[in-house]
Design an enzyme around this catalytic site. Sequence first.
Site, short mmCIF file in Angstrom:
data_model
loop_
_atom_site.label_atom_id
_atom_site.label_comp_id
_atom_site.label_asym_id
_atom_site.label_seq_id
_atom_site.Cartn_x
_atom_site.Cartn_y
_atom_site.Cartn_z
N ARG A 51 -2.78 -9.05 -20.18
CA ARG A 51 -3.82 -8.70 -21.41
C ARG A 51 -3.62 -7.98 -22.69
O ARG A 51 -3.85 -7.90 -23.91
CB ARG A 51 -4.89 -7.98 -20.90
CG ARG A 51 -5.00 -6.72 -20.70
CD ARG A 51 -6.58 -6.12 -19.94
NE ARG A 51 -7.64 -6.03 -21.00
CZ ARG A 51 -8.01 -5.11 -21.87
NH1 ARG A 51 -6.88 -3.86 -21.46
NH2 ARG A 51 -9.12 -5.41 -22.87
N GLU A 96 1.48 -7.79 9.43
CA GLU A 96 1.64 -6.22 9.52
C GLU A 96 2.89 -5.83 8.74
O GLU A 96 2.50 -4.52 7.76
CB GLU A 96 2.40 -6.40 10.05
CG GLU A 96 2.40 -4.47 10.99
CD GLU A 96 0.99 -3.95 11.67
OE1 GLU A 96 1.00 -2.46 11.27
OE2 GLU A 96 0.01 -4.41 11.19
N ASP A 143 -8.58 0.57 -25.11
CA ASP A 143 -9.06 1.15 -23.80
C ASP A 143 -8.89 2.42 -22.67
O ASP A 143 -8.25 3.24 -23.50
CB ASP A 143 -8.26 0.00 -22.36
CG ASP A 143 -8.56 -1.99 -23.01
OD1 ASP A 143 -9.66 -1.63 -23.75
OD2 ASP A 143 -7.54 -2.30 -23.10
N PRO A 199 0.85 -1.11 -0.12
CA PRO A 199 -0.09 -0.18 0.15
C PRO A 199 0.97 1.51 0.15
O PRO A 199 0.17 2.71 -0.13
CB PRO A 199 -1.05 0.17 1.24
CG PRO A 199 -0.22 -1.02 2.10
CD PRO A 199 0.37 -2.09 1.43
#
Length: 246
Positions: free
Chosen positions: A155, A117, A170, A90
């Site tokens: 992809r 953690e 896209d 993150p």
Amino acid sequence: MHIDILTLFPDMFHGVLENSILKKAADKKRFTYQLVDFRDYSANKHHKVDDYPYGGGAGMVLTPQPVFDAVEAVKKEHVSSCPRIVLMCPQGEPYTQKKAEELAEEEHLIFICGHYEGYDERIREYLVTDEISIGDYVLTGGELGAMVVADSVVRLLPEALGNEASAKEDSFSTGLLEHPHYTRPADFRGLPVPDVLLSGNHANIEAWRRKESLKRTAQRRPDLLENQEFHEADKKILQEIKNNEK
């Protein structure tokens, strides 16, 4: 391309890798993959891969030894390549289509999926080449993030999609959100398809799609318009959109 995924939960990946576009791409030999349980590389007699953090604190931290050893093992299987080693985290770089296109050029990707953690900092500092976050939120582990990145990369590989032009059009590939799409019937419950799409005039259709793409981006993701260079025609469209919103 070859992808190694280091995870404590390899079974989580079977549904993603063995269905849809990723399965078809694997069947076509566009990429290969290996799921590696890095617990198997633990030197601890109980196969532990985590420990309490120095200095105290809540939660457990992944220890460096199993992760380093697992990465070194899979690198030896592909000695001719210089892999990108991606830490799902993150705290990492926000993931974008541009990053997907960059990773799609590589021959070998190694994903490290954390749990608990966090990671021992030496993994981050001395082992990985990239840290990626798929959003400003925290998941139980890095597995779901790795699935997202792997799907978006595979992809883009040659012949992975039935129509390779699809990936080029896209959302985000052009720096803009994609234009609206319509299909049959031409009138559904009194809701018609725009006349221009039924006209057969390809120049007008492309002009409409460009305008709608600019409009949708301006309305939903105006941040994407920043620092982009536009032709005069696009600038005129954006100004019209802005004037209509007043």
